[in-house]
Design a protein around this motif. Structure first.
Motif, PDB file in Angstrom:
ATOM      1  N   PRO A 104       0.818  -1.216   0.000  1.00  0.00           N
ATOM      2  CA  PRO A 104       0.000   0.000   0.000  1.00  0.00           C
ATOM      3  C   PRO A 104       0.850   1.264   0.000  1.00  0.00           C
ATOM      4  CG  PRO A 104      -0.265  -1.199   2.077  1.00  0.00           C
ATOM      5  CD  PRO A 104       0.648  -2.007   1.206  1.00  0.00           C
ATOM      6  N   MET A 105       2.133   1.169   0.429  1.00  0.00           N
ATOM      7  CA  MET A 105       2.967   2.371   0.449  1.00  0.00           C
ATOM      8  C   MET A 105       3.231   2.846  -0.970  1.00  0.00           C
ATOM      9  SD  MET A 105       3.571   4.213   2.804  1.00  0.00           S
ATOM     10  CE  MET A 105       4.312   5.828   2.822  1.00  0.00           C
ATOM     11  N   SER A 106       3.398   1.914  -1.916  1.00  0.00           N
ATOM     12  CA  SER A 106       3.652   2.369  -3.278  1.00  0.00           C
ATOM     13  C   SER A 106       2.368   2.519  -4.093  1.00  0.00           C
ATOM     14  CB  SER A 106       4.629   1.425  -3.986  1.00  0.00           C
ATOM     15  OG  SER A 106       4.115   0.124  -4.017  1.00  0.00           O
ATOM     16  N   SER A 107       1.245   1.951  -3.612  1.00  0.00           N
ATOM     17  CA  SER A 107       0.015   2.104  -4.395  1.00  0.00           C
ATOM     18  C   SER A 107      -0.830   3.292  -3.903  1.00  0.00           C
ATOM     19  CB  SER A 107      -0.814   0.810  -4.401  1.00  0.00           C
ATOM     20  OG  SER A 107      -1.294   0.505  -3.116  1.00  0.00           O
ATOM     21  N   LEU A 108      -0.466   3.868  -2.748  1.00  0.00           N
ATOM     22  CA  LEU A 108      -1.176   5.061  -2.267  1.00  0.00           C
ATOM     23  C   LEU A 108      -0.281   6.275  -2.467  1.00  0.00           C
ATOM     24  CD1 LEU A 108      -2.510   3.750   1.199  1.00  0.00           C
ATOM     25  CD2 LEU A 108      -3.678   3.669  -1.009  1.00  0.00           C
ATOM     26  N   ASP A 109      -0.809   7.311  -3.088  1.00  0.00           N
ATOM     27  CA  ASP A 109      -0.028   8.525  -3.337  1.00  0.00           C
ATOM     28  C   ASP A 109       0.287   9.226  -2.009  1.00  0.00           C
ATOM     29  OD1 ASP A 109       0.902  11.072  -3.968  1.00  0.00           O
ATOM     30  OD2 ASP A 109      -0.308  11.163  -5.802  1.00  0.00           O
ATOM     31  N   PRO A 110       1.598   9.337  -1.663  1.00  0.00           N
ATOM     32  CA  PRO A 110       1.958   9.884  -0.340  1.00  0.00           C
ATOM     33  C   PRO A 110       1.558  11.342  -0.153  1.00  0.00           C
ATOM     34  CG  PRO A 110       3.920   9.634  -1.720  1.00  0.00           C
ATOM     35  CD  PRO A 110       2.775   8.978  -2.464  1.00  0.00           C
ATOM     36  N   ARG A 111       1.327  12.076  -1.265  1.00  0.00           N
ATOM     37  CA  ARG A 111       0.997  13.501  -1.139  1.00  0.00           C
ATOM     38  C   ARG A 111      -0.493  13.758  -1.001  1.00  0.00           C
ATOM     39  NH1 ARG A 111       3.566  14.340  -6.723  1.00  0.00           N
ATOM     40  NH2 ARG A 111       2.270  12.478  -6.774  1.00  0.00           N
ATOM     41  N   MET A 112      -1.279  12.683  -1.114  1.00  0.00           N
ATOM     42  CA  MET A 112      -2.733  12.865  -1.043  1.00  0.00           C
ATOM     43  C   MET A 112      -3.268  12.511   0.334  1.00  0.00           C
ATOM     44  SD  MET A 112      -3.889  11.342  -4.749  1.00  0.00           S
ATOM     45  CE  MET A 112      -5.664  11.361  -4.492  1.00  0.00           C
ATOM     46  N   ARG A 113      -4.266  13.269   0.787  1.00  0.00           N
ATOM     47  CA  ARG A 113      -4.956  12.908   2.019  1.00  0.00           C
ATOM     48  C   ARG A 113      -5.814  11.675   1.756  1.00  0.00           C
ATOM     49  NH1 ARG A 113      -4.933  17.215   5.844  1.00  0.00           N
ATOM     50  NH2 ARG A 113      -4.358  19.155   4.800  1.00  0.00           N
ATOM     51  N   VAL A 114      -6.060  10.913   2.832  1.00  0.00           N
ATOM     52  CA  VAL A 114      -6.848   9.688   2.719  1.00  0.00           C
ATOM     53  C   VAL A 114      -8.215   9.969   2.089  1.00  0.00           C
ATOM     54  CG1 VAL A 114      -8.027   7.917   4.093  1.00  0.00           C
ATOM     55  CG2 VAL A 114      -5.630   8.497   4.569  1.00  0.00           C
ATOM     56  N   ALA A 146      -9.399   9.772  10.121  1.00  0.00           N
ATOM     57  CA  ALA A 146      -8.350   9.280   9.219  1.00  0.00           C
ATOM     58  C   ALA A 146      -8.396  10.009   7.888  1.00  0.00           C
ATOM     59  CB  ALA A 146      -8.495   7.775   9.007  1.00  0.00           C
ATOM     60  N   ALA A 147      -9.553  10.514   7.516  1.00  0.00           N
ATOM     61  CA  ALA A 147      -9.738  11.156   6.212  1.00  0.00           C
ATOM     62  C   ALA A 147      -8.793  12.326   5.999  1.00  0.00           C
ATOM     63  CB  ALA A 147     -11.190  11.622   6.072  1.00  0.00           C
ATOM     64  N   GLU A 148      -8.432  13.034   7.075  1.00  0.00           N
ATOM     65  CA  GLU A 148      -7.612  14.249   6.953  1.00  0.00           C
ATOM     66  C   GLU A 148      -6.120  13.955   6.984  1.00  0.00           C
ATOM     67  OE1 GLU A 148      -9.206  16.712   5.978  1.00  0.00           O
ATOM     68  OE2 GLU A 148     -11.100  15.691   6.409  1.00  0.00           O
ATOM     69  N   ARG A 149      -5.739  12.689   7.161  1.00  0.00           N
ATOM     70  CA  ARG A 149      -4.327  12.372   7.332  1.00  0.00           C
ATOM     71  C   ARG A 149      -3.718  11.812   6.041  1.00  0.00           C
ATOM     72  NH1 ARG A 149      -4.510   9.193  12.951  1.00  0.00           N
ATOM     73  NH2 ARG A 149      -2.277   9.677  13.020  1.00  0.00           N
ATOM     74  N   HIS A 152       1.536   8.011   5.201  1.00  0.00           N
ATOM     75  CA  HIS A 152       2.680   7.667   6.057  1.00  0.00           C
ATOM     76  C   HIS A 152       2.334   7.733   7.539  1.00  0.00           C
ATOM     77  CE1 HIS A 152       3.218  12.106   6.207  1.00  0.00           C
ATOM     78  NE2 HIS A 152       3.651  11.827   7.423  1.00  0.00           N
ATOM     79  N   GLN A 153       1.187   8.316   7.866  1.00  0.00           N
ATOM     80  CA  GLN A 153       0.801   8.415   9.271  1.00  0.00           C
ATOM     81  C   GLN A 153       0.111   7.153   9.786  1.00  0.00           C
ATOM     82  OE1 GLN A 153      -1.201  12.359   8.408  1.00  0.00           O
ATOM     83  NE2 GLN A 153      -0.187  12.900  10.335  1.00  0.00           N
ATOM     84  N   PHE A 154       0.054   6.128   8.919  1.00  0.00           N
ATOM     85  CA  PHE A 154      -0.637   4.889   9.296  1.00  0.00           C
ATOM     86  C   PHE A 154       0.325   3.705   9.275  1.00  0.00           C
ATOM     87  CE2 PHE A 154      -3.768   7.768   7.639  1.00  0.00           C
ATOM     88  CZ  PHE A 154      -4.850   7.599   8.485  1.00  0.00           C
ATOM     89  N   SER A 155      -0.066   2.635   9.973  1.00  0.00           N
ATOM     90  CA  SER A 155       0.706   1.393   9.939  1.00  0.00           C
ATOM     91  C   SER A 155       0.413   0.649   8.632  1.00  0.00           C
ATOM     92  CB  SER A 155       0.307   0.506  11.124  1.00  0.00           C
ATOM     93  OG  SER A 155      -1.019   0.045  10.934  1.00  0.00           O
ATOM     94  N   GLY A 156       1.196  -0.386   8.334  1.00  0.00           N
ATOM     95  CA  GLY A 156       1.006  -1.157   7.107  1.00  0.00           C
ATOM     96  C   GLY A 156      -0.404  -1.735   6.998  1.00  0.00           C
TER      97      GLY A 156
END
Ligand SMILES: Nc1ncnc2c1ncn2[C@@H]1O[C@H](COP(=O)(O)OP(=O)(O)O)[C@@H](O)[C@H]1O
Ligand SMILES: [Mg+2]
Length: 264
Positions: A104-114, A146-149, A152-156
């Protein structure tokens, strides 16, 4: 998409996929890799279908073809009765089929909020977002905050919950997962598998689930196809394959990877 009863959701016939390795000589073409050598399978509506095999056996290649992300070298794939090979407009497939990847780290865009990650498939398909994000986060066991985070602020495990929420957002009929729990700690794997199983049940989804681990497949699937070197060497009800593997390769797999035994 409406479909006559009894039509398989996915029907693949004689799929082959040959990759070319980059050429290493000016005079000779790159070496051919026969990743799939004539794979046929049929997934019924509501079925939970597992594909298992060791690394390099062709699982991800097969899955990419079934999702229309890549084209076979030869063969046919029908989705809800319609041929997808060679077809340009795959919107009907994008609407009805969603994918969860391994990492999920590479499939979720790190710059986008949840919030925006989960809403993305809705926005892409011009579907209303409304309160869907909060509902979906609740469904996968995450708090509304969680929507506003950011990812990287979450566990795997939590990140995989976010990926599952995004996959469910457009209300697909088919969920496809490629090694969806393989990157997670063993202790979290069971939780995510149980969540997946519950959601599949609750939404009446069809599941195609790829893993190198037959004990993981057995936990969420009713049928399984065992792949080795680009071929399906054995298939059937997962409990039968587990109890009485017919192919020597399946027996080797069973000895190698019972990682969930005793944990669930
Ligand atoms: N883009 C590619 N180019 C060349 N070879 C590839 C490519 N993708 C996969 N392969 C090769 O195809 C075979 C099957 O790979 P893959 O489908 O990823 O297997 P699995 O998911 O079971 O580990 C492997 O030998 C792999 O090296
Ligand atoms: Mg793979």
């Amino acid at each position: 998409m409406a479909m006559p009863a009894g039509t398989p959701v996915i029907e693949a016939r004689d799929l082959t996929r040959v990759y070319r390795r980059p050429r290493t000589s000016l005079t000779r073409p790159g070496e051919a890799v026969h990743a799939l050598k004539g794979v046929s399978l049929s997934v019924a509506r509501g079925e939970r279908y597992g594909i298992v095999g060791e690394s390099g056996s062709g699982k991800s290649t097969l899955l990419r073809l079934l999702c229309g992300l890549d084209r076979p070298t030869s063969g046919s794939i029908r989705f809800a009765g319609q041929e997808i090979v060679g077809r340009r407009d795959l919107r009907f497939l994008r609407n009805d089929l969603q994918i969860v990847f391994q990492d999920p780290m590479s499939s979720l865009d790190p710059r986008m909020r949840v919030r925006d990650i989960v809403a993305e498939p809705l926005v892409a398909q011009r579907l209303p977002v409304g309160t869907r994000v909060a509902e979906l986060l609740d469904e996968v066991g995450l708090p509304a905050a969680a929507a506003e985070r950011y990812p990287h602020q979450f566990s795997g495990g939590q990140r995989q919950r976010i990926a599952i929420a995004r996959a469910l957002a457009p209300a697909p009929k088919v969920l496809v997962a490629d090694e969806a729990v393989s990157a997670l700690d063993v202790s979290v794997r069971g939780q995510i598998l149980n969540l997946l199983a519950d959601l599949i049940d609750a939404h009446g989804l069809t599941l195609v689930f790829v893993s190198h681990d037959l004990s993981v497949v057995r936990h969420v699937c009713e049928s399984v196809a065992v792949m080795s070197e680009g071929e399906i060497v054995e298939s059937g009800a997962v409990d039968e394959v587990w109890a009485e593997p017919k192919h020597p390769y399946t027996r080797t797999l069973l000895r190698a990877v019972p990682t969930l035994e005793g944990l669930l």
